[in-house]
Scaffold this motif. Structure first.
Motif, short mmCIF file in Angstrom:
data_model
loop_
_atom_site.label_atom_id
_atom_site.label_comp_id
_atom_site.label_asym_id
_atom_site.label_seq_id
_atom_site.Cartn_x
_atom_site.Cartn_y
_atom_site.Cartn_z
N GLU A 163 2.60 8.93 4.87
CA GLU A 163 2.91 7.62 4.34
C GLU A 163 4.38 7.58 3.98
O GLU A 163 4.86 8.39 3.19
N LEU A 164 5.09 6.63 4.55
CA LEU A 164 6.53 6.54 4.35
C LEU A 164 6.88 5.50 3.30
O LEU A 164 7.60 5.78 2.33
N LEU A 165 6.38 4.30 3.48
CA LEU A 165 6.66 3.19 2.56
C LEU A 165 5.35 2.56 2.11
O LEU A 165 4.48 2.30 2.93
N GLN A 166 5.24 2.32 0.82
CA GLN A 166 4.06 1.65 0.28
C GLN A 166 4.50 0.53 -0.66
O GLN A 166 5.44 0.68 -1.43
N MET A 167 3.81 -0.60 -0.56
CA MET A 167 3.97 -1.68 -1.52
C MET A 167 2.62 -1.88 -2.18
O MET A 167 1.60 -2.03 -1.50
N LYS A 168 2.60 -1.85 -3.50
CA LYS A 168 1.34 -1.91 -4.24
C LYS A 168 1.37 -3.09 -5.21
O LYS A 168 2.21 -3.13 -6.13
N ASN A 169 0.47 -4.05 -4.98
CA ASN A 169 0.30 -5.19 -5.88
C ASN A 169 1.63 -5.90 -6.14
O ASN A 169 1.92 -6.33 -7.26
N VAL A 170 2.43 -6.05 -5.10
CA VAL A 170 3.76 -6.65 -5.25
C VAL A 170 3.66 -8.17 -5.32
O VAL A 170 2.96 -8.80 -4.52
N GLY A 171 4.36 -8.73 -6.28
CA GLY A 171 4.45 -10.18 -6.40
C GLY A 171 5.90 -10.58 -6.67
O GLY A 171 6.69 -9.79 -7.17
#
Length: 279
Positions: A17-25
């Motif tokens: 996994e390189l890039l993760q966005m989590k619950n982004v607003g």
């Protein structure tokens, strides 16, 4: 200057996994532009983000690369939270994420030659400066399909396709992990569009670059992408393997987008057949 990289293939989801966005607003005052965005980009993978104008695509890309901060949520690069104050204060790591914009003429300084523009990232990130910058520029010019004489020209002296190649050369100059492509071919005719897409696919294969491809053109997204996310009014309404999303859309909005897709041009069909085994 350039390092050798592993060759990625389909099924890159097995990679790290390189890039993760989590619950982004993201909100601008009372206007909520993005809501509850979750996505993962693996090494060597191409993630296509598609949606109509105003769906939040470009904002998502700018947050992914750090040009904008989200109102909430997490953005992780190689497992590290890039939104923490100590991470934001370390520009030495920002070379890992680069961007290619839609308007190549606006993206290049009109006073700089193409060689000067390619040098810009090395000024911003001295740790990525090559031992022989002139030779490195020659290598980059060749890698993106420009001619040696192009490096001494100003942006207005090049065609739109040539300028976009120059922008790609600048983006790969520091050997980033991820490049965000924001509508990179939308202003180009079909033949030049296919050439740029072929270039991006080749660079991905040769250098192991991961892309986030932002586009309203589902044909372009399908040509490059391993996974696709569909944005609608700031929400990710569909997300999954490209062929699953395109051939069996699970959301009514995605079905609407599919019904509006025009047949791809001959050039794009040939490109897809070449790189995707006839898909």
């Amino acid at each position: 200057m350039m390092m050798s990289h592993p060759t990625p293939g389909q099924g890159a989801s097995s990679a790290a996994e390189l890039l993760q966005m989590k619950n982004v607003g993201k909100s601008f005052g009372a206007l909520e532009v993005l809501r509850d965005i979750d996505l993962t980009l693996h090494k060597g993978e191409v993630l296509g983000i598609v949606g109509e104008s105003g769906s939040g695509k470009s904002t998502l890309g700018r947050i992914a690369i750090g040009l904008d901060l989200p109102s909430r949520g997490e953005v992780l690069l190689n497992g590290r939270d890039v939104l923490k104050p100590d991470a934001r204060e370390k520009p030495a790591e920002k070379w890992r994420m680069q961007m290619v914009f839609q308007d190549s003429l606006a993206a290049l300084d009109p006073r700089y030659t193409i060689a000067d523009s390619i040098r810009e990232p090395w000024v911003a990130f001295p740790g990525r400066h090559p031992a022989n910058p002139n030779a490195a520029i020659d290598d980059l010019i060749d890698a993106v399909g420009l001619k040696p004489e192009h490096k001494d020209r100003l942006p207005h002296q090049l065609s739109g396709g040539q300028r976009q190649r120059a922008c790609i050369a600048r983006a790969i100059a520091v050997e980033p992990d991820v490049i965000v492509l924001d509508e990179p071919t939308s202003s180009l005719d079909a033949t030049v569009q296919a050439q740029i897409l072929a270039l991006l696919l080749r660079l991905r294969s040769e250098r192991g670059i991961s892309y986030i491809l932002i586009s309203h053109d589902i044909g372009v997204v399908r040509t490059l992408s391993d996974k696709i996310g569909v944005l609608h009014k700031g929400r990710m309404v569909d997300f999954g393997a490209a062929e699953d999303v395109l051939n069996n859309p699970g959301n009514e909005y995605t079905q609407h987008l599919m019904s509006a897709v025009l047949p791809p041009s001959f050039a794009v069909r040939e490109l897809r057949r070449s790189f995707r085994g006839g898909l």
